[in-house]
Motif scaffolding. Structure first.
Motif, PDB file in Angstrom:
ATOM      1  N   MET A 117      -8.060  47.659  51.775  1.00 19.41           N
ATOM      2  CA  MET A 117      -9.061  47.589  52.675  1.00 19.41           C
ATOM      3  C   MET A 117      -7.970  47.626  53.987  1.00 19.41           C
ATOM      4  N   LYS A 118      -6.568  47.341  53.778  1.00 22.65           N
ATOM      5  CA  LYS A 118      -6.032  47.457  55.328  1.00 22.65           C
ATOM      6  C   LYS A 118      -5.844  48.812  55.974  1.00 22.65           C
ATOM      7  N   TYR A 119      -6.435  50.385  55.304  1.00 22.93           N
ATOM      8  CA  TYR A 119      -6.782  51.199  55.941  1.00 22.93           C
ATOM      9  C   TYR A 119      -7.627  50.907  57.036  1.00 22.93           C
ATOM     10  N   ILE A 120      -8.815  50.964  56.101  1.00 21.64           N
ATOM     11  CA  ILE A 120      -9.971  50.345  56.835  1.00 21.64           C
ATOM     12  C   ILE A 120      -9.695  49.972  58.770  1.00 21.64           C
ATOM     13  N   PHE A 121      -9.354  48.744  58.166  1.00 23.04           N
ATOM     14  CA  PHE A 121      -9.163  47.365  59.244  1.00 23.04           C
ATOM     15  C   PHE A 121      -8.261  48.633  60.160  1.00 23.04           C
ATOM     16  N   LEU A 122      -7.291  48.869  59.737  1.00 24.84           N
ATOM     17  CA  LEU A 122      -6.193  49.583  60.602  1.00 24.84           C
ATOM     18  C   LEU A 122      -6.937  51.147  61.501  1.00 24.84           C
ATOM     19  N   TYR A 123      -8.077  51.613  60.449  1.00 29.13           N
ATOM     20  CA  TYR A 123      -8.340  52.894  61.229  1.00 29.13           C
ATOM     21  C   TYR A 123      -8.930  52.133  62.369  1.00 29.13           C
ATOM     22  N   PHE A 124      -9.755  51.222  62.455  1.00 28.65           N
ATOM     23  CA  PHE A 124     -10.800  51.099  63.548  1.00 28.65           C
ATOM     24  C   PHE A 124      -9.237  50.340  64.204  1.00 28.65           C
ATOM     25  N   ASP A 125      -8.493  49.575  63.704  1.00 28.49           N
ATOM     26  CA  ASP A 125      -7.607  48.748  65.003  1.00 28.49           C
ATOM     27  C   ASP A 125      -6.560  49.665  65.946  1.00 28.49           C
ATOM     28  N   LEU A 126      -6.816  51.083  65.335  1.00 24.72           N
ATOM     29  CA  LEU A 126      -5.509  51.872  66.185  1.00 24.72           C
ATOM     30  C   LEU A 126      -6.206  52.688  66.863  1.00 24.72           C
ATOM     31  N   LYS A 127      -5.408  53.273  68.170  1.00 22.00           N
ATOM     32  CA  LYS A 127      -6.299  54.249  68.751  1.00 22.00           C
ATOM     33  C   LYS A 127      -6.345  55.477  68.191  1.00 22.00           C
ATOM     34  N   ASN A 136      -9.156  61.938  60.397  1.00 27.25           N
ATOM     35  CA  ASN A 136     -10.669  61.528  59.667  1.00 27.25           C
ATOM     36  C   ASN A 136     -10.325  61.044  58.686  1.00 27.25           C
ATOM     37  N   PHE A 137     -10.531  59.867  58.112  1.00 25.84           N
ATOM     38  CA  PHE A 137     -10.405  58.581  57.399  1.00 25.84           C
ATOM     39  C   PHE A 137     -10.879  59.391  56.393  1.00 25.84           C
ATOM     40  N   ASN A 138      -9.413  58.733  54.838  1.00 28.09           N
ATOM     41  CA  ASN A 138      -8.897  59.310  53.476  1.00 28.09           C
ATOM     42  C   ASN A 138      -7.521  58.646  53.399  1.00 28.09           C
ATOM     43  N   PHE A 139      -8.044  57.685  52.330  1.00 26.05           N
ATOM     44  CA  PHE A 139      -7.082  57.073  51.571  1.00 26.05           C
ATOM     45  C   PHE A 139      -5.679  57.060  51.499  1.00 26.05           C
ATOM     46  N   GLU A 140      -6.091  58.318  50.505  1.00 23.97           N
ATOM     47  CA  GLU A 140      -4.425  58.964  50.374  1.00 23.97           C
ATOM     48  C   GLU A 140      -3.540  59.663  51.405  1.00 23.97           C
ATOM     49  N   LYS A 141      -4.345  59.871  52.950  1.00 23.23           N
ATOM     50  CA  LYS A 141      -3.434  60.215  53.606  1.00 23.23           C
ATOM     51  C   LYS A 141      -3.191  59.329  54.856  1.00 23.23           C
ATOM     52  N   VAL A 142      -3.743  57.901  54.418  1.00 22.65           N
ATOM     53  CA  VAL A 142      -3.044  57.497  55.484  1.00 22.65           C
ATOM     54  C   VAL A 142      -2.546  57.013  55.105  1.00 22.65           C
ATOM     55  N   HIS A 143      -2.726  56.483  53.675  1.00 23.13           N
ATOM     56  CA  HIS A 143      -1.727  56.243  52.672  1.00 23.13           C
ATOM     57  C   HIS A 143      -0.219  57.088  52.130  1.00 23.13           C
ATOM     58  N   LYS A 144      -0.223  58.301  52.358  1.00 22.23           N
ATOM     59  CA  LYS A 144       1.222  58.306  52.509  1.00 22.23           C
ATOM     60  C   LYS A 144       1.359  58.722  53.936  1.00 22.23           C
ATOM     61  N   ALA A 162       0.847  47.349  63.764  1.00 24.09           N
ATOM     62  CA  ALA A 162      -0.373  46.929  63.676  1.00 24.09           C
ATOM     63  C   ALA A 162      -0.587  46.880  62.206  1.00 24.09           C
ATOM     64  N   TYR A 163      -0.090  48.000  61.005  1.00 25.83           N
ATOM     65  CA  TYR A 163      -0.502  47.936  60.163  1.00 25.83           C
ATOM     66  C   TYR A 163      -0.468  46.528  58.940  1.00 25.83           C
ATOM     67  N   ASN A 164       0.955  46.393  59.783  1.00 27.38           N
ATOM     68  CA  ASN A 164       1.377  45.152  58.830  1.00 27.38           C
ATOM     69  C   ASN A 164       1.430  43.244  59.902  1.00 27.38           C
ATOM     70  N   GLU A 165       0.530  43.822  60.588  1.00 20.82           N
ATOM     71  CA  GLU A 165      -0.667  42.435  60.922  1.00 20.82           C
ATOM     72  C   GLU A 165      -1.843  41.733  59.997  1.00 20.82           C
ATOM     73  N   ILE A 166      -2.446  42.964  59.693  1.00 18.93           N
ATOM     74  CA  ILE A 166      -3.746  43.193  58.607  1.00 18.93           C
ATOM     75  C   ILE A 166      -3.551  41.971  58.100  1.00 18.93           C
ATOM     76  N   ASN A 167      -4.604  41.243  57.478  1.00 18.99           N
ATOM     77  CA  ASN A 167      -3.888  40.213  57.077  1.00 18.99           C
ATOM     78  C   ASN A 167      -5.085  39.700  55.726  1.00 18.99           C
ATOM     79  N   ILE A 168      -5.168  40.223  54.950  1.00 26.37           N
ATOM     80  CA  ILE A 168      -6.629  40.290  54.117  1.00 26.37           C
ATOM     81  C   ILE A 168      -6.433  38.723  52.806  1.00 26.37           C
ATOM     82  N   ASN A 169      -7.498  38.104  53.040  1.00 30.22           N
ATOM     83  CA  ASN A 169      -7.024  36.742  52.192  1.00 30.22           C
ATOM     84  C   ASN A 169      -8.328  37.172  51.302  1.00 30.22           C
TER      85      ASN A 169
END
Length: 69
Positions: free
Chosen positions: A1-11, A23-31, A62-69
């Protein structure tokens, strides 16, 4: 979920640091996040301040500041 928010948060230029084609891809964002963490550690080991280091820190912050409760 954090990756999706990061996608919209970053330039788009910053997101391309994680996924080169932009292009958004969970595995590529993680890597990409893991790669930037390692790169930041290398910058810190060199005990200097580099222009790229600022960008890497901004993306990881930006990634670390995303909090999902």
């Amino acid at each position: 979920m954090k990756y999706i928010f990061l996608y919209f948060d970053l330039k788009p230029a910053d997101f391309k640091e994680l996924v080169y084609d932009g292009n958004f891809n969970f595995e590529k964002v993680h890597k990409g996040i893991n790669s930037l963490k390692k790169e930041l550690d290398l910058h810190k080991d060199l005990d200097g301040r580099f222009r790229r280091q600022n960008k890497v820190e901004r993306i990881l912050k930006a990634y670390n500041e995303i909090n999902i409760n």
